[in-house]
Design an enzyme around this catalytic site. Structure first.
Site, short mmCIF file in Angstrom:
data_model
loop_
_atom_site.label_atom_id
_atom_site.label_comp_id
_atom_site.label_asym_id
_atom_site.label_seq_id
_atom_site.Cartn_x
_atom_site.Cartn_y
_atom_site.Cartn_z
N ASP A 13 34.86 22.87 -12.37
CA ASP A 13 34.57 22.83 -10.94
C ASP A 13 35.09 21.48 -10.45
O ASP A 13 34.49 20.44 -10.72
CB ASP A 13 33.04 22.95 -10.74
N LYS A 76 40.38 15.88 -2.82
CA LYS A 76 40.34 17.31 -2.49
C LYS A 76 40.47 17.52 -0.97
O LYS A 76 40.84 18.60 -0.53
CB LYS A 76 39.01 17.88 -3.00
N GLU A 181 35.06 29.28 -5.59
CA GLU A 181 33.78 28.66 -5.99
C GLU A 181 32.58 29.59 -5.79
O GLU A 181 31.77 29.76 -6.72
CB GLU A 181 33.60 27.34 -5.24
N ASP A 207 27.30 28.16 -0.28
CA ASP A 207 27.76 27.03 -1.10
C ASP A 207 28.14 25.85 -0.20
O ASP A 207 29.23 25.84 0.39
CB ASP A 207 28.97 27.52 -1.94
#
Ligand code: AMP
Length: 620
Positions: A13, A76, A181, A207
């Site tokens: 992850d 990211k 994810e 999430d």
């Protein structure tokens, strides 16, 4: 038949703020989330450069306040984006490190490493974190690891997915699969809770992480996981809540002390760390304090914030999350009452107001908090890694069917978007649509591929632009078949085919727009190896310095003991003392020296000291 891979395979992850790695354990029939060398199961997605070394993870984060301009996080938020992207421009204003425009409008991170200016792309910084995650797994498995499944936000677009895959390759990984994810979290939930029962269940995954927000709705039945719809925001998460708090305290500081701290990166970094801590406190307490000595111009800053104030300053962001929940349900054509489980994932899903709004949205339904929100994504990625690995028998034979988050299509005359694959279509998928030439004797057609939901093509994200030559003919008489295919990583390929009585021609188009070339990747792999060798050399040097320091300490203690030192000859005493002075000076001025200098000197010191000690022993 799906391709199976040999050797250990891990699930990673790769988070905005923290990353996590897991592996399927055949002997225990479950995933092991692996802790790093600090004993933590999540590792900060942070890389720092200093005058002497490169630091990764906890080590990088821990020195961030004293070295803010060379401590890189949030890669990211940059990956797969252009420098001119308005989101990137906004972020740059908040980061203490420098980002400039590189070739092809790619953002380039500028740092000072060992006294020299160095440039990095987001892919390279992410590759350093991926390498670290691989090494954490290798230390645990006591074996080299090559294969990995890496997760991305479901709402990542084509460029962001490709760039993440490139980062994996630079890290020397074979990226078996890129998965979403929330889908990974659903796998973890299904397996841990055994939701994969005979009855069909609708699972809603919420999430909310450090930098991204995703929701997905899945239907699970008999080990079959089918994503019905997904929605999200690739730029919404805990860091945005931190930013709001930082801005609040910057204003308060200005009001109280008539001083501006915004231009002081060290002060801002310390304030940001304190705000993140306060935010976490507010998840279990109604008030949190900020306590920063000498933050700017020698001024101490003490303040506090209530949970109510924190909620008020972030309310529009929390509400934005709920709008996304609503549109995901609408896309899945489901009403809120038909959702069986609402599963919380991501660190920011712990915020009480977020939980309250979500529970209210689902008409008071109890939220599932049983899976670890920080580990669920890596857990699911590790299950997927086991599923595509050869020889793993104990993993349940799950079937995973994901969807594409954004509509894909081409531009028609008049700047109109013609959708070939609508969003939330199950992947992998292949769809073809026919178009015609629009002018008499047209010699070529320009195919512009876009992703997005807007009617005007130019309002969407341009993925690629290609010319396709056609034989001269009256308008509308040449049919051009455009075929869009999306693989299981969510990555698009487009091909065009023109078929007349006379000819048939086809091209395959890959979106290389803003993507790294093979040569660039090779160069970065080499560069990564050089940096790694330098890191190893530095570690070796630190070890050698420590060994010498320990030995010097031991010799000093012996020399301070009168019983021993009185038995030494004057010559030997002088030899030992001058070697000790030399050793201390070597340690004090260690910057320029290589590891072997300390190793060699330790041997020399050992030989001088031991031969003197032997003489005493023999003299007895
Ligand atoms: P993730 O990307 O899932 O690792 O989430 C990291 C984000 O969750 C960071 O922004 C953290 O500050 C945030 N976070 C972690 N724990 C809490 C908490 N107890 N309350 C609020 N936010 C949290």
């Amino acid at each position: 038949m799906e391709e199976k891979y040999k050797g250990f395979a891990i699930g990673i992850d790769l988070g905005t703020t923290y990353s996590c790695v897991g592996v399927w354990q055949e002997q225990n029939d479950r995933v092991e989330i692996i802790h790093n060398d600090q004993g933590n199961k999540t590792t900060p997605s942070c890389v720092a450069f200093t005058n002497s070394q490169r630091l990764i993870g906890d080590a990088a984060k821990n020195q961030a306040a004293s070295n803010p301009t060379n401590t890189i996080y949030d890669a990211k938020r940059l990956i797969g984006r252009k420098y001119s992207d308005s989101i990137v421009q906004k972020d740059i204003k908040l980061w203490p490190f420098k980002v400039t425009a590189g070739a092809n409008d790619k953002p380039t991170i500028v740092v000072n490493y060992k006294g020299k200016e160095k440039h990095f792309l987001a892919e390279e910084i992410s590759s350093v974190i991926l390498t670290q995650m691989r090494e954490i797994a290798e230390a645990f498995l006591e074996s080299p690891v090559k294969n990995a499944v890496i997760t991305v936000p479901a709402y990542f677009n084509d460029s962001q997915r490709r760039a993440t895959k490139d980062a994996g390759e630079i890290a020397g990984l074979n990226v078996m699969r890129i998965i979403n994810e929330p889908t990974a979290a659903a796998l973890a939930y299904g397996l841990q809770k055994r939701a994969n029962c005979v009855d069909k269940r609708n699972i809603f995954i919420f999430d909310l992480g450090g930098g991204t927000f995703d929701v997905s709705i899945l239907t699970v039945k008999n080990n079959d996981y089918e994503v019905k719809a997904t929605a999200g925001d690739t730029h919404l998460g805990g860091e945005d809540f931190d930013n709001r708090m930082v801005n609040h305290f910057v204003s308060e500081f200005k009001r109280k002390h008539k001083e501006e701290i915004i231009g002081n990166p060290k002060a801002i970094r310390r304030l940001r760390t304190a705000c993140e801590r306060a935010k976490r406190t507010l998840s279990y307490d109604t008030e949190a304090t900020i306590d920063l000595d000498s933050i700017h111009q020698g001024i101490d800053f003490y303040s506090s914030i209530t949970r109510a104030k924190f909620e008020q300053m972030n309310m529009n962001l929390f509400e934005k999350c709920m709008d996304t929940v609503n549109s995901c349900l609408a896309d899945a054509k489901m009403d809120r009452g038909s959702v069986d489980d609402v599963v919380l994932v991501g660190g920011s899903s712990r915020i009480p107001k977020v939980r309250q709004l979500l529970q209210e949205f689902f008409q008071g339904k109890e939220l599932c908090k049983s899976i670890n929100p920080d580990e669920a994504v890596a857990y699911g990625a590790a299950i997927q890694a086991a599923l595509v690995s050869e020889g793993i028998k104990s993993v349940p034979n799950l079937i995973l069917r994901d969807v594409t988050p954004l509509s894909l299509g081409v531009e028609l005359q008049g700047n109109l978007m013609s959708v070939v694959i609508p969003r939330n279509t199950s992947i992998p998928v292949k769809k073809t649509k026919s178009y015609h030439t629009v002018y008499d004797n047209q010699s070529y057609v320009t195919i512009k591929v876009y992703e997005g939901e807007r009617t005007r093509a130019s309002d969407n994200n341009l993925l690629g632009l290609f010319d396709f030559s056609v034989p001269p003919a009256p308008r509308c008489s040449i049919p051009i078949k455009e075929c869009f295919s999306i693989d299981s990583d969510g990555i698009l390929n487009v091909s065009a085919e023109e078929e007349t009585n006379a000819s048939k021609k086809a091209i395959t188009i890959t979106n290389e727009n803003g993507r790294l070339s093979r040569e660039e990747i090779e160069k970065m792999i080499l560069q990564a190896e050089i940096f790694k060798a330098q890191d190893m050399e530095f570690k070796k040097k630190v070890k050698a310095i420590n060994a010498l320091d320990d030995y010097l300490y031991k010799v000093r203690k012996v020399m301070e003991d009168n019983c021993v030192s009185s038995k030494l000859t004057t010559v030997d005493k002088e030899k030992i003392n001058s070697a000790m002075i030399k050793g201390k000076s070597l340690i004090d001025n260690n910057q320029q020296e290589d590891a072997f200098v300390f190793v060699d000197f330790l041997k020399e010191l050992e030989s001088i000291f031991e031969s003197s000690m032997n003489k005493i022993k023999k003299g007895k």
